[in-house]
Design an enzyme around this catalytic site. Structure first.
Site, PDB file in Angstrom:
ATOM      1  CD  GLU A 197      50.086  26.148  43.316  1.00 42.86           C
ATOM      2  OE1 GLU A 197      50.012  26.387  42.096  1.00 42.86           O
ATOM      3  OE2 GLU A 197      49.479  26.787  44.176  1.00 42.86           O
ATOM      4  CB  CYS A 248      53.973  26.160  36.380  1.00 41.19           C
ATOM      5  SG  CYS A 248      52.588  26.867  37.230  1.00 41.19           S
TER       6      CYS A 248
END
Ligand SMILES: Cc1cc2nc3c(=O)[nH]c(=O)nc-3n(C[C@H](O)[C@H](O)[C@H](O)COP(=O)(O)OP(=O)(O)OC[C@H]3O[C@@H](n4cnc5c(N)ncnc54)[C@H](O)[C@@H]3O)c2cc1C
Length: 1011
Positions: free
Chosen positions: A767, A801
């Site tokens: 990720e 993020c």
């Protein structure tokens, strides 16, 4: 500044018991004879009003025809909410088309004679003159609007629609200015007694707040100038104010600023109002602003200069569980300060919002009741309390409900001074019937004042609320509803319930069902839990947060960990999903028990603000419970597969071996734990490497998992330098897979290292980051855009993020949007993350801060504008980076992810959405995406035209919830599967099938025995 008064802090205790306990404690308001008299009178009022159905107000008619129960009503409300603020014609056309197309207008054929409701309204607007329209047009809105839809895009249709919405707004707004409103009030018998409110959305900037303050001051002057300086303040019109309009940060956590900045502002209003003898009521807003609003009221009431003046009051919401206690509090305050006060009892206007918020925040209980009948009964209980209070409490009852009105009259006793209130445009007929009664109290009208463009979003919310089919206004004129069903005694209804709490609205802890309790949150609106939390964190901090970081683990330690893990894994796998899941469930419980220690670590080591730390701890609890449940669901027994008769086919899922979990510092608890518990529950052993900056949190969580039953040999947490760990772990022969969250660069390095291994090819979950965009068109509500952009870009100091990096704003609204965002940035609190008031804490390290400032310097020459928040000497103590807004001419100028509080903005032209999407796709990232629009077709296009893993419409774009918004992207943003989603565990298992030929020994007994 003083601490929260004990009497206000104590109100929180009312929220703790379950709903049934709270409701049982409400004393019955009416005795037997009062109940009978109330029912009789209420029915008389309703049937009287029904006989005068043709006198209904346009708004009543509109609600009767287009309530929330039909799609067309919702479509019209959606159009009304947005149309007038859209400056450009092309987007206005798209909005009209979006809302009018695909709905069944034929249903409303000839059902209303109202100019406003009927298609003739639309015909009137089309022609722009009041003309007699052909019968075919007025009796069949379906065909008429059908014709309109076919002509969409033509200026005449656009103007007709705008005009229609203005007519609708006129029904609600008394005047666009206070002067106009007063003139209308003077000329209308109905509007003699008003409470004017200069309505609009709450302030987001200091300039907004000043504008509202000026508007309120001007309104008081104008109302006062009507010449009632002496005598009874309630004998003439007054004003209502919303505290949220007067300060951009009006909330409980900003208590210091509320006292030092908002209170003086409101006091100025009260003093002017007292000097002009214009009664002033503080409106009631959201439940988490109740306590702070009472602090403000207390400060106002304590003002010596106005103490003798009786015109100050507040609204109390009966749907709130604390309402009876609040009424007692006001009565006590009035006695303590020897000051007359007024209470306007309302039922409450934010019910659906309160339910949603409490669920999102994971509160133990709702602050409001969950059944309408309970609200009605509570209204009576509160009314009784008010009427029993001393005469110094002036009672105002705001309701459009015939039963509530009749009950107040029954409870009135010998109390002479009281009044009723209604909203402008609603309930006029009912009150007109009531006013035929002898000695009926005065009726005041709540009178919104302001420009349609500013008011409509707010007004449509009110319309929706009263258009609900539970609402009295919506039902009472419906001839098909028998009188007995419209007018009922809430006490009787309540007594007949088998469950007092609604069985259709689970309490927040049960949101995901009994099998997976929702993680518990904290009520930031109440002083008591917040103070307890802070004390708990302070106490825990000394134990859990030593100043020095632990030393790095050696490579020898890593090798030993691998050996132990590889040896222990088969037995752990053999244990079965249920037992492994039980360890996760225990871990979740331990996390909640030791919440304060976890939060202390998150705040101290991770530099998390208190709100972020709580959200992260909750996410961790959710991961444990969600993956535990998923493992039990998918792994407890082999899955039986279909096949030919005489054969048994089974699919088994089991652990793969030793998984390396490598996590980042920005979610040092949640991401670390999410990776680890997913790998563990699927039967793997784990070697976890936390980020170098946040090892203590990871070690704390590892100990907690061991305590919850995960064997030490199965889970190892090694604080190591990333490169050293990678070099040894990624090459280790026992390695069975890697889970990684972090930068795209490091993910690529790991991927290459894994590709270079000899032997088995390993699964790799990565990720990574993204240049996340939000696309805003000109139908968006700027206040909402501002809230969501600020939270998404600057929350967690931009170190998520999922954070918003690139805001695309349609050029037609860009100047206004950027002014509001810039103004709201000035109101951000940048400081110590442990202080609940802080919005933006420091970034993780001095090096990170330097890199962010370098990024700004690099873009500076090309930037069209840069807005930066102000830092001062206090911020020099840690690695603070001021939130920045950088406007660029072209999105391509942003070619990297700047991991901090830096928001880039690019304008786009109407019609340029395709290009915007192409630009977003060209970046190669696909993590999160935001869209702000009221045109459903637009968000559908944006969703279809992107590869973003998580798309959010008309809300912030961070804070994905486990099992609700499974999180993760594609392209340069990650490999999938999504964390907290139903496919994650499958990536960590080995799949095996077992096929047994059941006919091999003795034939196909099942088949043979079939008849
Ligand atoms: C003069 C005036 C001033 C006002 N000022 C304020 C204010 O300051 N703050 C504010 O919040 N509102 C304010 N209101 C709005 C007021 O709360 C609503 O108009 C009111 O809810 C309508 O009540 P009713 O008795 O007319 O309608 P009814 O139809 O009898 O009751 C509607 C009430 O039931 C509640 N309800 C609906 N479903 C449920 C459920 N399942 N469980 C529990 N409750 C439910 C609704 O939220 C609403 O409160 C004001 C209204 C007036 C007339």
């Amino acid at each position: 500044m003083s601490t929260v008064p004990a009497s206000i802090a104590a109100l929180h205790a009312v929220l703790l018991p379950d709903e049934a306990t709270v409701v049982r404690a409400l004393p019955p308001a009416l005795d037997e004879s009062q109940r009978a008299a109330t029912l009789q009178l209420a029915r008389k009022l309703v049937s009287g009003a029904r006989h005068r159905a043709d006198e209904r107000s346009a708004l009543d008619l509109f609600l009767a025809e287009y309530g929330l129960s039909n799609q067309e009503g919702i479509a019209l409300m959606c159009l009304a909410e947005a149309l007038l603020r859209v400056p450009d014609d092309a987007t206005a056309d798209a909005l009209i088309a979006d809302k009018l197309r695909g709905t069944d207008w034929r249903m409303h054929r000839g059902r209303s004679a109202s100019l406003f409701v009927n298609a003739s309204t639309w015909g009137l607007m089309l022609t722009g003159t009041l003309v007699q329209l052909p019968e075919s047009m007025t009796s069949d809105p379906g065909s008429w609007i059908g014709a309109l839809v076919r002509r969409l895009g033509e200026p005449v249709v656009r103007e007709a629609s705008r005009q229609a919405i203005r007519i609708m707004a006129d029904e609600f707004v008394v005047g666009r200015s206070i002067e106009a409103a007063l003139a209308r009030s003077a000329g209308s018998a109905d509007l003699q007694l008003c409470s004017f409110d200069m309505l609009g959305e709450g302030a987001r900037t200091a300039a907004d707040a000043q504008r509202y303050l000026d508007a309120y001051l001007h309104a008081i002057e104008c109302v006062g100038a009507a010449g009632h300086a002496a005598g009874d303040a309630y004998a003439h019109s007054g004003i209502s104010i919303k505290l949220s309009a007067l300060h951009p940060r009006y909330s409980a956590v900003q208590r210091r600023r509320v006292h030092s900045e908002l209170v003086p502002r409101v006091l100025e209003l009260v003093r002017v109002a007292a000097a002009r003898n214009v009664a002033l009521t503080v409106d009631a807003e959201e439940a988490d602003r109740l306590e702070i609003s009472l602090e403000v009221v207390r400060a106002l009431a304590a003002d010596r200069q106005t103490r003798a003046w009786p015109g100050l009051g507040l609204a109390v919401q009966a749907y709130g569980r604390r309402a009876p206690a609040v009424i007692d509090w006001v009565d006590a305050l009035s006695q303590e300060l020897r000051r007359p006060l007024s209470v306007r009892l309302v039922k409450g206007a934010y019910w659906d919002t309160e339910i949603k918020r409490a669920q999102e925040r994971g509160l133990a209980e709702y602050p409001v009741y969950t059944r309408k009948v309970t609200t009605d009964a509570a209204y009576l209980a509160c009314a009784r309390r008010m009427l029993a209070a001393r005469a110094d409490l002036y009672c105002q009852f705001a309701t459009h409900n015939a039963h509530s009105i009749a009950a107040v009259l029954a409870l009135r006793g010998r109390r002479q001074r009281l009044e009723f209130q209604r909203l402008h445009g609603m309930g006029a007929l009912l009150y007109s019937e009531a006013q035929k009664l002898p000695d009926f109290p005065p009726v005041r009208v709540y009178a919104p004042v302001g420009a349609h463009e500013d008011l409509l979003a707010y007004l449509v919310r009110r319309l929706l609320e009263n258009g609900a089919n539970t609402s009295f206004v919506n039902r009472f004129m419906d001839e098909s509803a028998p009188l007995d069903s419209v007018v009922q005694d809430p006490q009787i209804e309540l007594a007949a319930l088998t469950s007092i709490a609604s069985t259709r609205i689970p309490v927040p802890p049960m949101l995901y069902g009994a099998a997976r309790p929702n993680s518990g949150g904290v009520d930031f609106g109440s002083a008591a839990p917040l103070q307890a939390l802070q004390a708990g964190i302070d106490a825990a901090a000394a134990d859990v947060a030593p100043r020095t970081a632990p030393p790095f683990a050696s490579e020898a330690r890593l090798a030993a960990a691998f050996e132990q893990a590889a040896t222990a894994q088969p037995a752990w796998n053999e244990l079965g999903a249920a037992q492994r899941a039980a360890c996760l469930t225990r871990a979740a419980a331990l996390l909640e028990q030791r919440r304060d220690a976890g939060l202390a670590l998150l705040v101290r080591e991770g530099k998390k603000t208190l709100a972020d730390a709580i959200a992260e701890l909750r996410e961790t609890v959710d991961y444990c419970r969600y993956y535990a449940l998923e493992a039990c669901r998918t792994m407890s027994a082999p899955q039986l597969l279909p096949g030919p008769t005489g054969e048994r086919n089974e699919l088994y899922l089991e652990g793969r071996g030793v998984i390396a979990c490598i996590s980042p510092w920005n979610f040092p608890l949640a991401i670390f734990s999410g990776q680890v518990v997913a790998a563990l529950v699927t039967g793997n052993a784990v070697i976890a490497k936390p980020a170098e900056a946040t090892p203590r949190i990871a070690l704390w969580m590892t100990r907690l998992l061991h305590e919850a039953g995960v064997p030490e040999a199965v889970l190892h947490c090694l604080h190591m330098d990333g490169r050293a760990f990678g070099a040894a772990a990624l090459a280790h022969p026992a390695l069975a897979g890697v889970v990684f969250t972090g930068s795209t660069q490091t993910a690529l390095t790991i991927n290459r290292a894994l590709a270079a291994r000899a032997g088995a090819i390993l699964p790799f979950i990565a990720e990574t980051g993204g240049i996340n965009a939000m696309v805003v068109d000109s139908t968006a509500l700027l206040e909402q855009v501002t809230d969501d952009a600020l939270l998404s870009a600057f929350g967690s100091a931009g170190q998520r993020c999922s954070a918003l990096r690139l805001l695309f704003v349609q050029e037609d609204i860009a100047d206004r949007a950027l002014t509001m965002i810039g103004g709201a940035m000035d109101e951000l609190v940048i400081g110590d993350p442990a202080d609940p008031a802080t919005d933006v804490g420091p970034v993780i390290s001095a090096a990170a801060a330097a890199a962010l400032l370098q990024h700004v310097a690099r873009l500076q020459p090309a930037a069209l504008r840069i807005k930066r928040c102000v830092l001062d000497a206090r911020h020099a103590r840690d690695s603070f980076v001021a939130p920045h807004l950088i406007e660029l001419a072209d999105a391509a100028q942003l070619d990297c992810e700047a991991f901090g509080p830096i928001l880039h903005v690019v304008r786009y032209a109407q019609g340029g959405r395709g290009q915007v999407l192409a630009g977003i796709r060209a970046s190669g990232y696909g993590l999160t995406l935001g869209v702000q629009t009221r045109v459903d077709q637009n968000w559908r296009e944006v969703f279809a035209g992107s590869i973003a893993g998580n798309t959010y419409v008309n809300r912030s774009m961070t804070g994905a919830v486990v099992g609700v918004q499974p999180f993760g992207g594609s392209g340069l943003s990650g490999t999938g599967p999504k964390a907290g989603g139903p496919h994650y565990l499958q990536r960590l298992v080995r799949e095996r099938t077992l096929t047994v030929n059941t006919t091999a020994s003795g034939g196909n007994a099942d088949l043979i025995s079939l008849r």
